[in-house]
Design a protein around this motif. Structure first.
Motif, PDB file in Angstrom:
ATOM      1  N   PRO A  19       1.543 -23.270  21.481  1.00 48.12           N
ATOM      2  CA  PRO A  19       0.329 -23.548  22.258  1.00 48.12           C
ATOM      3  C   PRO A  19       0.145 -22.614  23.455  1.00 48.12           C
ATOM      4  O   PRO A  19      -0.970 -22.159  23.725  1.00 48.12           O
ATOM      5  CB  PRO A  19       0.510 -24.998  22.723  1.00 48.12           C
ATOM      6  N   LEU A  20       1.231 -22.306  24.130  1.00 50.83           N
ATOM      7  CA  LEU A  20       1.141 -21.390  25.272  1.00 50.83           C
ATOM      8  C   LEU A  20       0.752 -19.987  24.813  1.00 50.83           C
ATOM      9  O   LEU A  20      -0.110 -19.340  25.424  1.00 50.83           O
ATOM     10  CB  LEU A  20       2.464 -21.348  26.035  1.00 50.83           C
ATOM     11  N   LEU A  22      -0.915 -19.192  22.098  1.00 42.40           N
ATOM     12  CA  LEU A  22      -2.315 -19.230  21.667  1.00 42.40           C
ATOM     13  C   LEU A  22      -3.269 -19.235  22.857  1.00 42.40           C
ATOM     14  O   LEU A  22      -4.305 -18.559  22.836  1.00 42.40           O
ATOM     15  CB  LEU A  22      -2.573 -20.455  20.790  1.00 42.40           C
ATOM     16  N   LEU A  23      -2.930 -19.979  23.891  1.00 44.75           N
ATOM     17  CA  LEU A  23      -3.765 -20.008  25.092  1.00 44.75           C
ATOM     18  C   LEU A  23      -3.857 -18.619  25.729  1.00 44.75           C
ATOM     19  O   LEU A  23      -4.939 -18.169  26.102  1.00 44.75           O
ATOM     20  CB  LEU A  23      -3.211 -21.022  26.097  1.00 44.75           C
ATOM     21  N   VAL A  24      -2.738 -17.929  25.814  1.00 51.31           N
ATOM     22  CA  VAL A  24      -2.729 -16.577  26.374  1.00 51.31           C
ATOM     23  C   VAL A  24      -3.543 -15.636  25.488  1.00 51.31           C
ATOM     24  O   VAL A  24      -4.339 -14.826  25.985  1.00 51.31           O
ATOM     25  CB  VAL A  24      -1.280 -16.068  26.553  1.00 51.31           C
ATOM     26  N   PHE A  26      -6.054 -16.402  23.429  1.00 49.99           N
ATOM     27  CA  PHE A  26      -7.474 -16.714  23.565  1.00 49.99           C
ATOM     28  C   PHE A  26      -8.028 -16.217  24.902  1.00 49.99           C
ATOM     29  O   PHE A  26      -9.158 -15.748  24.981  1.00 49.99           O
ATOM     30  CB  PHE A  26      -7.730 -18.210  23.418  1.00 49.99           C
ATOM     31  N   ALA A  27      -7.232 -16.326  25.952  1.00 50.36           N
ATOM     32  CA  ALA A  27      -7.673 -15.838  27.265  1.00 50.36           C
ATOM     33  C   ALA A  27      -7.874 -14.330  27.238  1.00 50.36           C
ATOM     34  O   ALA A  27      -8.854 -13.811  27.787  1.00 50.36           O
ATOM     35  CB  ALA A  27      -6.677 -16.238  28.337  1.00 50.36           C
ATOM     36  N   PHE A 122     -13.462 -20.373  25.579  1.00 52.73           N
ATOM     37  CA  PHE A 122     -13.251 -21.420  26.574  1.00 52.73           C
ATOM     38  C   PHE A 122     -14.133 -22.643  26.320  1.00 52.73           C
ATOM     39  O   PHE A 122     -13.799 -23.739  26.725  1.00 52.73           O
ATOM     40  CB  PHE A 122     -13.469 -20.885  27.982  1.00 52.73           C
ATOM     41  N   LEU A 125     -12.128 -25.006  23.872  1.00 50.56           N
ATOM     42  CA  LEU A 125     -10.878 -25.636  24.281  1.00 50.56           C
ATOM     43  C   LEU A 125     -11.084 -27.111  24.571  1.00 50.56           C
ATOM     44  O   LEU A 125     -12.131 -27.520  25.076  1.00 50.56           O
ATOM     45  CB  LEU A 125     -10.311 -24.943  25.529  1.00 50.56           C
ATOM     46  N   PHE A 128      -8.211 -31.716  27.499  1.00 53.57           N
ATOM     47  CA  PHE A 128      -6.857 -32.153  27.847  1.00 53.57           C
ATOM     48  C   PHE A 128      -6.847 -33.551  28.454  1.00 53.57           C
ATOM     49  O   PHE A 128      -6.078 -33.835  29.358  1.00 53.57           O
ATOM     50  CB  PHE A 128      -6.182 -31.154  28.795  1.00 53.57           C
TER      51      PHE A 128
END
Length: 150
Positions: A19-20, A22-24, A26-27, A122, A125, A128
Motif C-alpha cells: 500500500p505504501l 502504491l501510494l508513492v 500514484f503520487a 487523488f 483514493l 480512509f
C-alpha cells in the motif's frame, strides 16, 4: 530456508509494504501529470501573449489598445491553440473564461490564465474512514507580460 519461526514473514512484509509503494507510485504519476499540464498551460499563455503583443497597437500612436476581436482571438488561441477556436481545448476543463487579456501599461500586454487542475489519482483514493472525500482541486495560475510590437 529461513530461520525457524519466520515462515510467511516475507508475505506479511509484502502486504505491509505494497500500500505504501502504491501510494508513492500514484503520487509520482499525479505530480508528473500536473507538471505536463502546467507546461501545456504555460506554452499556450505564452503563445497568446505573443499574438497580443503583435496585434495590440492600432494605428501609429504606439500606445497599446487591445480591441475586442484581438482579445477574443487571444483567448481562443490560449485555449484551443488557434485563433479561430476550432477543435478541442488543449487541457480538459479549460475555457476562454479562464483567460484574461489586459494592457499592462502604455507599452505592455499581459495574458493571465487560471486553470482549475483536475486530478485523476487523488480523486480515486479512499477517504480512509474520515467521512466525505477531501477535495483536491488546485488552480494553476500563469501570467505572461510582453512588450507590444509597433
Amino acid at each position: 530456508r529461513g530461520a525457524p519461526g519466520s515462515r510467511g514473514l516475507a508475505a506479511v512484509e509484502f502486504i505491509l509494504a505494497v500500500p505504501l509503494l502504491l501510494l508513492v507510485m500514484f503520487a509520482v504519476v499525479e505530480i508528473g501529470r500536473a507538471l505536463v499540464q502546467y507546461d501545456t498551460l504555460s506554452y499556450a499563455v505564452r503563445s497568446s501573449a505573443r499574438f497580443v503583443s503583435e496585434n495590440a497597437i492600432a494605428g501609429t500612436s504606439g500606445v497599446v489598445e487591445i480591441t475586442a476581436p484581438v482579445r477574443q482571438q487571444a483567448q481562443r488561441l490560449a485555449v484551443y491553440g488557434n485563433a479561430a477556436g476550432s477543435g478541442q481545448a488543449c487541457l480538459p476543463g479549460f475555457a476562454t473564461a479562464d483567460v484574461e487579456v489586459v494592457a499592462a501599461g502604455p507599452y505592455d500586454v499581459e495574458v493571465r490564465a487560471a486553470y482549475p487542475y483536475q486530478p485523476v489519482v487523488f480523486d480515486l483514493l479512499p477517504t480512509f474512514g474520515f467521512g466525505a472525500a477531501i477535495p483536491f482541486t488546485p488552480t494553476m495560475r500563469i501570467a505572461v507580460t510582453m512588450r507590444a510590437i509597433s
